[in-house]
Write a protein that holds these residues in place. Structure first.
Motif, PDB file in Angstrom:
ATOM      1  N   HIS A  50       0.848  -1.201   0.000  1.00 25.66           N
ATOM      2  CA  HIS A  50       0.000   0.000   0.000  1.00 25.66           C
ATOM      3  C   HIS A  50       0.876   1.240   0.000  1.00 25.66           C
ATOM      4  O   HIS A  50       1.849   1.321   0.758  1.00 25.66           O
ATOM      5  N   LEU A  51       0.525   2.188  -0.835  1.00 32.97           N
ATOM      6  CA  LEU A  51       1.151   3.504  -0.798  1.00 32.97           C
ATOM      7  C   LEU A  51       0.028   4.493  -0.505  1.00 32.97           C
ATOM      8  O   LEU A  51      -0.886   4.649  -1.328  1.00 32.97           O
ATOM      9  N   ASP A  52       0.071   5.077   0.679  1.00 35.11           N
ATOM     10  CA  ASP A  52      -1.020   5.926   1.151  1.00 35.11           C
ATOM     11  C   ASP A  52      -2.367   5.224   0.995  1.00 35.11           C
ATOM     12  O   ASP A  52      -3.358   5.812   0.550  1.00 35.11           O
ATOM     13  N   GLY A  53      -2.375   3.954   1.338  1.00 31.34           N
ATOM     14  CA  GLY A  53      -3.629   3.202   1.380  1.00 31.34           C
ATOM     15  C   GLY A  53      -4.035   2.543   0.078  1.00 31.34           C
ATOM     16  O   GLY A  53      -4.935   1.712   0.057  1.00 31.34           O
ATOM     17  N   ALA A  54      -3.396   2.945  -1.022  1.00 30.47           N
ATOM     18  CA  ALA A  54      -3.764   2.355  -2.310  1.00 30.47           C
ATOM     19  C   ALA A  54      -2.827   1.195  -2.635  1.00 30.47           C
ATOM     20  O   ALA A  54      -1.630   1.251  -2.338  1.00 30.47           O
ATOM     21  N   ALA A  55      -3.381   0.154  -3.260  1.00 33.03           N
ATOM     22  CA  ALA A  55      -2.558  -0.992  -3.662  1.00 33.03           C
ATOM     23  C   ALA A  55      -1.690  -0.595  -4.846  1.00 33.03           C
ATOM     24  O   ALA A  55      -2.194  -0.101  -5.855  1.00 33.03           O
ATOM     25  N   VAL A  56      -0.368  -0.766  -4.710  1.00 32.20           N
ATOM     26  CA  VAL A  56       0.556  -0.488  -5.819  1.00 32.20           C
ATOM     27  C   VAL A  56       1.496  -1.678  -5.984  1.00 32.20           C
ATOM     28  O   VAL A  56       1.701  -2.459  -5.060  1.00 32.20           O
ATOM     29  N   ARG A  57       2.044  -1.784  -7.185  1.00 28.18           N
ATOM     30  CA  ARG A  57       3.012  -2.854  -7.455  1.00 28.18           C
ATOM     31  C   ARG A  57       4.406  -2.299  -7.155  1.00 28.18           C
ATOM     32  O   ARG A  57       4.903  -1.420  -7.873  1.00 28.18           O
ATOM     33  N   SER A  58       5.022  -2.855  -6.119  1.00 33.65           N
ATOM     34  CA  SER A  58       6.300  -2.285  -5.680  1.00 33.65           C
ATOM     35  C   SER A  58       7.422  -2.559  -6.678  1.00 33.65           C
ATOM     36  O   SER A  58       8.444  -1.880  -6.659  1.00 33.65           O
ATOM     37  N   CYS A  59       7.235  -3.524  -7.574  1.00 31.10           N
ATOM     38  CA  CYS A  59       8.293  -3.809  -8.555  1.00 31.10           C
ATOM     39  C   CYS A  59       8.392  -2.711  -9.598  1.00 31.10           C
ATOM     40  O   CYS A  59       9.398  -2.603 -10.303  1.00 31.10           O
ATOM     41  N   GLN A  60       7.324  -1.916  -9.728  1.00 31.59           N
ATOM     42  CA  GLN A  60       7.313  -0.830 -10.716  1.00 31.59           C
ATOM     43  C   GLN A  60       7.202   0.527 -10.025  1.00 31.59           C
ATOM     44  O   GLN A  60       6.780   1.498 -10.642  1.00 31.59           O
ATOM     45  N   THR A  61       7.578   0.564  -8.758  1.00 35.84           N
ATOM     46  CA  THR A  61       7.546   1.822  -8.006  1.00 35.84           C
ATOM     47  C   THR A  61       8.963   2.171  -7.571  1.00 35.84           C
ATOM     48  O   THR A  61       9.451   1.633  -6.576  1.00 35.84           O
ATOM     49  N   PRO A  62       9.668   3.039  -8.317  1.00 35.96           N
ATOM     50  CA  PRO A  62      11.009   3.410  -7.879  1.00 35.96           C
ATOM     51  C   PRO A  62      10.936   4.179  -6.557  1.00 35.96           C
ATOM     52  O   PRO A  62       9.977   4.916  -6.319  1.00 35.96           O
ATOM     53  N   ILE A  63      11.924   4.010  -5.719  1.00 33.93           N
ATOM     54  CA  ILE A  63      11.841   4.663  -4.402  1.00 33.93           C
ATOM     55  C   ILE A  63      11.819   6.183  -4.531  1.00 33.93           C
ATOM     56  O   ILE A  63      11.261   6.868  -3.688  1.00 33.93           O
ATOM     57  N   SER A  64      12.362   6.691  -5.635  1.00 37.56           N
ATOM     58  CA  SER A  64      12.328   8.142  -5.835  1.00 37.56           C
ATOM     59  C   SER A  64      10.897   8.649  -5.976  1.00 37.56           C
ATOM     60  O   SER A  64      10.617   9.825  -5.742  1.00 37.56           O
ATOM     61  N   ALA A  65       9.977   7.765  -6.349  1.00 37.73           N
ATOM     62  CA  ALA A  65       8.583   8.169  -6.558  1.00 37.73           C
ATOM     63  C   ALA A  65       7.744   8.061  -5.292  1.00 37.73           C
ATOM     64  O   ALA A  65       6.588   8.474  -5.265  1.00 37.73           O
ATOM     65  N   VAL A  66       8.324   7.531  -4.238  1.00 38.43           N
ATOM     66  CA  VAL A  66       7.542   7.305  -3.020  1.00 38.43           C
ATOM     67  C   VAL A  66       7.421   8.589  -2.204  1.00 38.43           C
ATOM     68  O   VAL A  66       6.363   8.899  -1.653  1.00 38.43           O
ATOM     69  N   GLY A  67       8.494   9.383  -2.174  1.00 38.70           N
ATOM     70  CA  GLY A  67       8.486  10.638  -1.441  1.00 38.70           C
ATOM     71  C   GLY A  67       8.118  10.437   0.015  1.00 38.70           C
ATOM     72  O   GLY A  67       8.642   9.544   0.687  1.00 38.70           O
ATOM     73  N   ALA A  68       7.170  11.250   0.485  1.00 41.25           N
ATOM     74  CA  ALA A  68       6.756  11.142   1.887  1.00 41.25           C
ATOM     75  C   ALA A  68       5.592  10.186   2.054  1.00 41.25           C
ATOM     76  O   ALA A  68       5.006  10.093   3.131  1.00 41.25           O
ATOM     77  N   GLY A  69       5.251   9.479   0.980  1.00 36.07           N
ATOM     78  CA  GLY A  69       4.112   8.547   1.029  1.00 36.07           C
ATOM     79  C   GLY A  69       4.306   7.475   2.076  1.00 36.07           C
ATOM     80  O   GLY A  69       5.430   7.058   2.369  1.00 36.07           O
ATOM     81  N   LYS A  70       3.201   7.049   2.625  1.00 38.56           N
ATOM     82  CA  LYS A  70       3.266   6.023   3.677  1.00 38.56           C
ATOM     83  C   LYS A  70       3.069   4.644   3.061  1.00 38.56           C
ATOM     84  O   LYS A  70       2.054   4.362   2.437  1.00 38.56           O
ATOM     85  N   ILE A  71       4.076   3.804   3.288  1.00 40.97           N
ATOM     86  CA  ILE A  71       4.049   2.452   2.723  1.00 40.97           C
ATOM     87  C   ILE A  71       3.603   1.465   3.801  1.00 40.97           C
ATOM     88  O   ILE A  71       4.064   1.535   4.950  1.00 40.97           O
ATOM     89  N   THR A  72       2.704   0.568   3.418  1.00 39.35           N
ATOM     90  CA  THR A  72       2.362  -0.550   4.293  1.00 39.35           C
ATOM     91  C   THR A  72       2.645  -1.840   3.542  1.00 39.35           C
ATOM     92  O   THR A  72       2.240  -1.996   2.391  1.00 39.35           O
ATOM     93  N   THR A  73       3.344  -2.758   4.192  1.00 38.74           N
ATOM     94  CA  THR A  73       3.618  -4.074   3.599  1.00 38.74           C
ATOM     95  C   THR A  73       2.844  -5.137   4.384  1.00 38.74           C
ATOM     96  O   THR A  73       2.225  -4.837   5.409  1.00 38.74           O
ATOM     97  N   ILE A  74       2.936  -6.357   3.924  1.00 40.73           N
ATOM     98  CA  ILE A  74       2.258  -7.468   4.614  1.00 40.73           C
ATOM     99  C   ILE A  74       2.695  -7.536   6.083  1.00 40.73           C
ATOM    100  O   ILE A  74       1.889  -7.834   6.972  1.00 40.73           O
ATOM    101  N   GLU A  75       3.964  -7.197   6.335  1.00 42.20           N
ATOM    102  CA  GLU A  75       4.447  -7.209   7.721  1.00 42.20           C
ATOM    103  C   GLU A  75       3.678  -6.187   8.556  1.00 42.20           C
ATOM    104  O   GLU A  75       3.459  -6.380   9.753  1.00 42.20           O
ATOM    105  N   GLY A  76       3.249  -5.101   7.899  1.00 36.88           N
ATOM    106  CA  GLY A  76       2.547  -4.032   8.604  1.00 36.88           C
ATOM    107  C   GLY A  76       1.151  -4.438   9.067  1.00 36.88           C
ATOM    108  O   GLY A  76       0.566  -3.768   9.931  1.00 36.88           O
TER     109      GLY A  76
END
Lengths: 152, 740
Positions: A50-76
């Motif tokens: 999740h990036l700010d609550g929305a489901a995203v594919r992390s394989c196509q999300t460069p970290i430069s595009a995450v910014g201050a967005g809040k990431i949640t993973t399965i561990e979360g």
């Protein structure tokens, strides 16, 4: 140097190149291996976070595009999400490799749509492949988790 | 002297059918590769040579008790989704009368002398044998331990053994004394385990066959904590990717690694037998390094043809227009004398084309290897333990048994993780050998490496002509199969190929009740060669033979104006195929065969036996925008005693999805020797919104368990074309059914 990422409520400073997909930062640099690699081209959904609550594919999300967005993973989800209980009740997983991604997609769906129809589930989940073919149990578990949530 | 064939190829001691060609294949690699038609040596002796001495404790190699009473069963098999771990646990726990909540599972070591698959003679998982080969073995493990606890209690309480009872991990006596396994453990551990403990009468089962038997890994797999090869992290570990030849059969000519070495995180670049390895501190750096390589390939021995060309060649071979020097036609199920030609109005002609298929498990192939001299450890989702040990041993010049394997969950396999040449394992060992020092190296195949890595379900062509009698039923059947063999011409050949026939190329035509019901059969197989590698793929030969036999029979029924189910019944009666008849009746009754459906929906039916089990499948299909949509599938399965009914259902559900996916969309196209579909953007697979609702009905049976992981797949590939025939009146002759 280093880029700050907010993951599961914690700030992590990572050393990876800015073009590195979030998937590989999670797995190789931070050791959070619950998020899986399946295709690398956003076609299988195994890497869903999740990036700010929305489901995203992390394989196509460069970290430069995450910014201050809040990431949640399965561990979360800390094993406490109603979906996870429903997954166990239905014995959904076979090989299990896709299930982190399935659950993250389903969790994003339920967060936005607490009582999804069959069609809503089909639409939200069609980006997550399961080669073992656990689809009907995934579907049933989502419906169960949704009704459990609604009752609660 | 004991030849391999005496042990490995003996009929199934668990009471199933003869070993299928697929099962045999596992054994063969072991033997041939080791040059081991050796006098006095069993395959397990060879594969286990060099194994360390192991101390198993009081309860033997399959069972451990912790002081708190927690029980661990060692799984000699790979758990790749098929749920065998819970079936094996149930067998032990049933006979032990253990508390189900206190039973857990661990992967065993790789050691053929201790953990061989009793149907293969070596350690390995495949041919849908995990439960079947363990049926007596694992039950005896539980029964022996139970006897030890009972005796310990009898001695402590000075009571006759016959008066001691065990229930849910508690040992008790009628006089009121009772103790848990944990309390009796020190005394029980001193008792010599009985060699041949008494097993329960199946009518007394309280766990086997019940829905209490739930998976033990669901929580770990729902929280991201289950550990796969991809997740292995070891101190000082490196990650490797390998650049492979784009064409099958191509060899490395030269490479320039100047730019690759400059990529941040890349540690080393070097050639190995299968290409150029890039070793780095993580997957992303390794891939970037590989992208920066300049490579030239020698294609002089590579495949140069494309799928269309291969298909046309297969058709010409089947039609007798050409006979290349690859092979010669070989009879496999012929009987009687075909006096008449297969021409005229009473003859049905049908041809079928099948493409290469990738297994495409969700976790692409990978393996963690550590090598120091001849010392080698592998950590991965091992499926063909003994074969992989042997292959690795040849790289590091060691005895097979000395290769240590730590077996992890596999993120799917469908046959791919065990191959006769241990391809990805050998590659990992080569890389780790170059790195040396026992430094861990994780070889990672990208999805493209995995799908482009061959070992496909082979392309196949069938040409069938059937002459029918006045009653519309077959009187003569001519069958030509053209399909690559992964046994012929490889180290598998001398034992897997019988009378010139690789059984996996014809299983399902051979043994068909339809041929048994036909007086004259003229059946031949031809196996063309190509550098494109092929392999067993969930249900193996049945992936093409089941759709061919079932769709041909449906076409015969349509021609005769007889209901396809009634037509099958008549043939099964003629052939004495009682199990086929029983699952057909059960599935069609539950599916409401013959009852009206909504506008546009039709049903298709198929029945097929594989891996000792017979499965019937009835699907409901509608063509929507030209594409078949399957909404409901009713499955009836006869797999002997149902050890874990819910897991059998899961395998029928998954098997149907896997078969439906392949029948509708599955295809690896070859373009001038190179695979075209290398990721899920072009290799279309079944998605959530396309999945049918599958209902599973298990035929009650007292026979020993037979296969479940594979037999649900081929019937789905066969019932779908039959539903299409019912809808359109036109037969399906080419797979996949949905093009582009």
């Amino acid at each position: 140097m280093g880029l700050s990422l907010s993951i599961n409520g914690q700030i992590h400073t990572v050393e990876a190149e800015p073009d590195t997909p979030l998937l590989w930062v999670l797995r190789d640099e931070l050791g959070m291996t619950g998020t899986k690699y399946g295709c690398g081209v956003a076609q299988c959904g195994a890497c869903t976070v999740h990036l700010d609550g929305a489901a995203v594919r992390s394989c196509q999300t460069p970290i430069s595009a995450v910014g201050a967005g809040k990431i949640t993973t399965i561990e979360g989800l800390e094993g406490r999400h109603p979906l996870q209980a429903a997954w166990v009740a239905h014995d959904v997983p076979q090989c299990g490799y896709c299930q982190s991604g399935q659950i993250m997609s389903a969790a994003a769906l339920l967060a936005q749509n607490p009582k999804p129809s069959d069609g809503d589930i089909d639409a939200a989940m069609s980006g997550n492949l399961c080669r073992c073919g656990a689809y009907q149990r995934i579907h049933a578990a989502i419906l169960d988790a949704a009704s459990a949530k609604t009752e609660a | 002297m004991r030849l391999l064939s005496d042990t490995a190829l003996a009929p199934n001691p668990a009471g199933g059918d003869d070993l299928s060609a697929t099962r045999r294949g596992f054994v063969i690699g072991a033997v041939m590769a080791s040059g081991a038609l050796l006098v006095g040596c069993s395959p397990a002796d060879i594969m286990g040579a060099g194994a360390p001495k192991r101390d198993f404790g009081a309860f033997g190699p399959f069972l451990k008790f912790a002081p708190d009473g927690q029980i661990t069963v060692m799984n000699k098999h790979q758990e790749m989704g098929q749920g065998n771990h819970v079936g094996l646990l149930a067998m032990v726990a049933e006979e032990l009368d253990a508390d189900w909540s206190k039973v857990g599972v661990e992967a065993s070591a790789a050691d053929a002398k201790v953990y061989a698959n009793s149907l293969m003679g070596i350690q390995g998982t495949g041919g849908s044998t995990a439960i079947a080969n363990s049926w007596l073995q694992y039950r005896k493990v539980g029964a022996a331990a139970r006897a030890m606890f009972v005796q310990a209690a009898a001695e402590a309480w000075k009571a006759p053994i016959s008066e001691i009872h065990v229930k849910s991990g508690v040992v008790s006596h009628a006089n009121g004394k009772s103790a848990t396994f944990a309390e009796l453990l020190p005394a029980a551990a001193k008792i010599v385990p009985p060699k041949d403990p008494t097993l329960k009468d199946p009518k007394d089962f309280t766990l086997i066959g019940t829905d209490r038997v739930k998976r033990k890994d669901s929580l770990a797999k729902s929280t991201g904590t289950a550990r796969y090869t991809q997740d292995v992290r070891l101190p000082n570990m490196l990650t490797a990717v390998v650049a492979h030849s784009p064409r099958f059969g191509g060899k490395l000519k030269s490479f320039d690694a100047t730019a690759a070495r400059k990529v941040k995180g890349v540690v080393d670049v070097f050639a190995i037998p299968t290409g150029v390895a890039v070793v780095a501190d993580g997957v992303y750096a390794a891939r970037k390094g590989r992208d920066a390589l300049v490579l030239t390939w020698d294609d002089s021995a590579a495949e140069a043809r494309s799928s269309a060309e291969l298909e046309a060649t297969y058709r010409k071979i089947a039609a007798g227009e050409i006979t290349p020097k690859d092979d010669q036609w070989t009879d496999f199920a012929s009987k009687g004398e075909a006096k008449d030609s297969f021409e005229g109005p009473d003859v049905l002609h049908a041809t079928y084309d099948f493409p290469y298929l990738a297994h495409a498990p969700m976790e692409p192939m990978n393996c963690v290897a550590q090598v120091d001299g001849s010392k080698c450890k592998l950590t991965y989702g091992a499926q063909g333990h003994s074969l992989d040990q042997l292959s690795a041993a040849t790289v590091v010049f060691a005895l097979p048994g000395s290769i240590e394997i730590e077996t992890l969950f596999a993120g799917g396999s469908f046959g791919r993780r065990s191959s006769y040449d241990s391809d990805y394992v050998v590659e990992a060992v080569h890389v780790a050998k170059h790195v040396g020092g026992f430094r861990p190296v994780k070889l990672v195949w990208t999805r493209e490496d995995d799908m482009g890595g061959g070992h496909y379900r082979p392309m196949a062509h069938h040409a069938v002509s059937v002459r029918v009698g006045k009653d519309g039923y077959p009187v003569a059947w001519r069958h030509r199969v053209v399909v690559q063999s992964f046994a012929k011409g490889t180290m598998l050949a001398s034992m897997m190929v019988k009378k010139g026939v690789d059984g996996t190329t014809v299983e399902g035509v051979e043994g068909s009740p339809y041929l048994a019901a036909t007086p004259v059969v003229d059946a031949k197989v031809y196996t063309p060669k190509s550098p494109i590698t092929t392999l067993w793929w969930r249900s193996v030969g049945a992936t093409h033979t089941a759709p061919v036999m079932e769709h041909t029979v449906d076409q015969l029924a349509h021609r005769a104006g007889i209901d396809p189910v009634a037509y099958r019944r008549e043939l099964y009666n003629r052939a004495g195929a009682k199990r086929h008849l029983a699952v057909l009746d059960l599935a069609t009754e539950k599916a409401g065969w013959g009852q009206p459906l909504a506008e546009g929906w039709t049903r298709g039916c198929a029945v097929h036996e594989s891996f000792g089990s017979v499965v019937a499948n009835v699907c409901e299909m509608k063509l929507i925008d030209g594409e078949p949509k399957v909404r409901r599938v009713v499955v009836a399965v006869d797999c002997g005693v149902a050890v874990t009914p819910d897991q059998i259902a899961a395998q029928m559900e998954g098997g149907a999805c896997y078969g439906l996916s392949a029948a509708l969309y599955g295809k690896v196209e070859i373009d001038k020797g190179a695979p075209v579909e290398k990721n899920f953007d072009s290799y279309r697979v079944l998605r959530h919104n396309e999945a049918p609702k599958v209902e599973t009905h298990i035929l009650p049976s007292a026979n020993p368990p037979s296969g479940v992981g594979e037999p649900g797949t081929p019937v789905m590939m066969a019932s779908l074309p039959n539903a299409i025939l019912a809808a359109t009146g036109k037969p399906v002759s080419k797979f996949p059914i949905v093009s582009a």
